[in-house]
Design an enzyme around this catalytic site. Structure first.
Site, PDB file in Angstrom:
ATOM      1  N   ARG A 147     -70.330 -63.713  -2.255  1.00 15.08           N
ATOM      2  CA  ARG A 147     -69.667 -65.349  -2.493  1.00 15.08           C
ATOM      3  C   ARG A 147     -68.721 -65.158  -3.868  1.00 15.08           C
ATOM      4  O   ARG A 147     -69.055 -64.084  -5.077  1.00 15.08           O
ATOM      5  CB  ARG A 147     -71.098 -66.387  -2.877  1.00 15.08           C
ATOM      6  CG  ARG A 147     -70.082 -67.456  -3.075  1.00 15.08           C
ATOM      7  CD  ARG A 147     -71.490 -68.450  -2.689  1.00 15.08           C
ATOM      8  NE  ARG A 147     -72.837 -68.089  -3.463  1.00 15.08           N
ATOM      9  CZ  ARG A 147     -73.024 -68.990  -4.924  1.00 15.08           C
ATOM     10  NH1 ARG A 147     -71.820 -69.518  -5.108  1.00 15.08           N
ATOM     11  NH2 ARG A 147     -74.104 -68.234  -5.177  1.00 15.08           N
ATOM     12  N   LYS A 172     -89.104 -72.615 -16.353  1.00 18.80           N
ATOM     13  CA  LYS A 172     -90.246 -72.945 -16.459  1.00 18.80           C
ATOM     14  C   LYS A 172     -91.390 -73.467 -16.209  1.00 18.80           C
ATOM     15  O   LYS A 172     -92.752 -72.859 -16.253  1.00 18.80           O
ATOM     16  CB  LYS A 172     -89.570 -74.752 -17.275  1.00 18.80           C
ATOM     17  CG  LYS A 172     -89.031 -75.400 -16.105  1.00 18.80           C
ATOM     18  CD  LYS A 172     -87.606 -75.556 -16.364  1.00 18.80           C
ATOM     19  CE  LYS A 172     -87.207 -75.324 -15.129  1.00 18.80           C
ATOM     20  NZ  LYS A 172     -85.744 -75.947 -15.065  1.00 18.80           N
ATOM     21  N   ASP A 230     -91.335 -80.206 -12.084  1.00 16.68           N
ATOM     22  CA  ASP A 230     -90.572 -80.183 -13.248  1.00 16.68           C
ATOM     23  C   ASP A 230     -91.030 -80.558 -14.338  1.00 16.68           C
ATOM     24  O   ASP A 230     -90.715 -80.373 -15.822  1.00 16.68           O
ATOM     25  CB  ASP A 230     -88.850 -79.759 -12.911  1.00 16.68           C
ATOM     26  CG  ASP A 230     -87.777 -80.039 -13.534  1.00 16.68           C
ATOM     27  OD1 ASP A 230     -87.809 -78.608 -13.364  1.00 16.68           O
ATOM     28  OD2 ASP A 230     -87.427 -80.764 -14.349  1.00 16.68           O
ATOM     29  N   LYS A 271     -91.824 -78.879 -17.893  1.00 16.76           N
ATOM     30  CA  LYS A 271     -91.455 -78.713 -19.167  1.00 16.76           C
ATOM     31  C   LYS A 271     -92.218 -79.376 -20.728  1.00 16.76           C
ATOM     32  O   LYS A 271     -92.667 -77.965 -21.523  1.00 16.76           O
ATOM     33  CB  LYS A 271     -90.007 -79.630 -19.204  1.00 16.76           C
ATOM     34  CG  LYS A 271     -89.062 -78.731 -18.166  1.00 16.76           C
ATOM     35  CD  LYS A 271     -87.618 -79.465 -18.068  1.00 16.76           C
ATOM     36  CE  LYS A 271     -87.230 -79.091 -17.228  1.00 16.76           C
ATOM     37  NZ  LYS A 271     -85.845 -79.957 -16.534  1.00 16.76           N
TER      38      LYS A 271
HETATM   39  N1  HSE Z   1     -84.086 -80.261 -12.019  1.00 20.68           N
HETATM   40  C1  HSE Z   1     -83.796 -80.130 -13.069  1.00 20.68           C
HETATM   41  C2  HSE Z   1     -83.728 -82.089 -13.878  1.00 20.68           C
HETATM   42  C3  HSE Z   1     -82.687 -79.330 -14.231  1.00 20.68           C
HETATM   43  O1  HSE Z   1     -83.462 -82.920 -12.801  1.00 20.68           O
HETATM   44  O2  HSE Z   1     -83.621 -81.808 -14.417  1.00 20.68           O
HETATM   45  C4  HSE Z   1     -83.418 -78.652 -14.169  1.00 20.68           C
HETATM   46  O3  HSE Z   1     -84.255 -77.819 -15.175  1.00 20.68           O
END
Ligand code: HSE
Length: 448
Positions: free
Chosen positions: A56, A112, A208, A212
């Site tokens: 790619r 993370k 997510d 973090k």
């Molecule tokens: N998916 C994450 C966000 C970005 O929407 O902040 C990567 O950490």
């Protein structure tokens, strides 16, 4: 000035994963090669890249860089001093990171999810081998928040941390508020624009952000913390009515990662760590962070309140964090000493289990949206249950009138209440025959 003949040898970087961020890393190392060299005193060079897809066109110049699908060969290559892992996910990433560490290579990662689950094992392995694992890009994209906790605020006891640390959900909440559209409509728009993944679960369910927050809270409080201990709620239950009501009460709604020092209980130091949609005062700085941007407010005992704002994702902002880590490690390689600062800010022997305060013990003012048939006496029954549980009410608004058999939303702000009392009340209230849908609860944070 030294001429080319006496140029110091470069530090070699190998990159596993040439996706969006990886491409940004290659571009940034080329674009700012000179300025980085002026800061380092020696060149930092991408020598090898591995990706399963070698065909790619990523629009990046790979001349002079060995590029193939052999990630294991890259890790073992003596020309590679630092391995950058940007493939994400758990299994393969974990394998490559361990392989790199075992062969004495330093590692930079943005992963993370992996660190929030298996950080201890990875950091312990790195400490045993005397190599660094750096992960600035894993939280807040381009915002150097981990360096802030590790170095800039190292003299402080951290009292609290409130972060908008997921850009996708901040974009969705901002759009819902501005357009009055429903969650599903805005999510679809965000997916079409590429802000949200095809499978949005990690973002919209708060996972997510919890990954973090696990890293942030570990670093802020020296806590041995696993992602599984962090109570997490996403934004699927937020409707346009919540924004309308929040505005009337003087709030905006943000998905926050919250971590706080908590008073000792039975001689044990605990922390609060949780992710959920939160109403925050409209005039607070954090409330003004819109769209896909991120911001983290950190309150230290010496510095007071601080706020760090920037792009939490994207090719070049995230590459900025990855390459800064590379530069820091490259300096250490040149000085012959790794581990200048402990990865989680506290020395490994100082990290200790810090139990997370159960959500039931949290005390907060709450926004409640009931969905009830518009019949005389319903409000009295709701407030009666809340009163029986010691929950005071600050404001009540019934939104419109329902015809016979129709439900209406009734929104309420409570005084500060213990969550377990609120939960017990809602279980009883939602069982009333007049209540036609589960009640929506949004916690309020006043002190940011
Ligand atoms: N998916 C994450 C966000 C970005 O929407 O902040 C990567 O950490």
């Amino acid at each position: 000035m030294s001429g080319p003949a006496s140029s110091p040898a470069p530090v070699g970087v190998g990159l596993v994963g040439l996706g969006t961020i990886g491409t940004g890393v290659v571009k940034l190392m080329q674009r700012n090669f000179d300025v980085m060299r002026e800061r380092l005193g020696f060149p930092l060079r991408m020598v090898r890249v591995a990706d399963l897809d070698t065909t790619r066109d990523r629009g990046v110049d790979l001349s002079g860089i060995r590029f193939d699908a052999d990630a294991a060969g890259l890790v073992d290559d003596p020309a590679v001093d630092i391995v950058v892992e940007l493939i994400g996910g758990y299994d393969a990433a974990r394998r490559f990171i361990h392989r790199a560490i075992e062969s004495g290579k330093h590692v930079v990662t943005a992963n993370k999810a992996l660190l929030a689950l298996h950080g201890k094992e990875i950091f312990d392995a790195a400490a045993r081998k005397g190599v660094d694992v750096a992960f600035e890009a894993s939280v807040g994209g381009g915002i150097p928040i981990l360096r802030v906790l590790r170095e800039g605020l190292a003299a402080n006891r951290i009292l609290s941390l409130h972060g908008i640390i997921n850009g996708t959900t901040n974009y969705i909440l901002t759009e819902m508020e501005q357009s009055g559209a429903a969650f599903e409509t805005v999510l679809k728009r965000a997916q079409d624009l590429g802000y949200a993944e095809v499978d949005p679960t990690f973002d919209v369910d708060g996972i997510d952000a919890a990954h973090k927050l696990t890293l942030l809270a570990s670093m802020a409080f020296g806590a041995e913390l696993s992602f599984k201990e962090v109570p997490t709620e996403g934004i699927r239950g937020i409707t346009p009515l919540e924004f309308e009501s929040a505005a009337e009460f003087g709030y905006r709604i943000k998905l926050l990662g919250i971590a706080k020092a908590s008073p000792e209980a039975d001689g044990v130091e605990r922390i609060e760590a949780r992710v959920h949609p939160t109403m925050i005062p409209s005039e607070s700085l954090l409330a003004k962070v819109d769209g896909a941007m991120n911001a983290i407010a950190v309150h230290g005992d010496a510095v007071g309140p601080t706020l760090f704002y920037g792009a939490g994702a994207g090719e070049m902002p995230t590459a900025s964090a990855v390459v800064a880590d590379l530069m820091e490690i490259a300096r250490e390689i040149r000085r012959g000493r790794a581990g200048r600062v402990a990865p989680l800010s506290y020395l490994p022997e100082s990290l200790r289990p810090r139990p997370v305060v159960p959500l039931g013990e949290i005390e907060a003012r709450c926004y409640l949206r009931f969905t009830a048939l518009d019949r005389p006496g319903v409000l009295a029954r709701i407030t009666g249950v809340l009163g029986d549980h010691g929950i005071g009410i600050e404001s009540v608004i019934q939104k419109g009138r329902g015809r016979a058999g129709e439900s209406v939303p009734v929104v309420m702000l409570t005084d500060v209440a213990r969550e377990e009392a609120v939960r017990r009340s809602l279980a009883l209230i939602d069982a009333l025959p007049e209540l036609t849908a589960p009640t929506c609860l949004v916690r309020i944070e006043e002190e940011l």
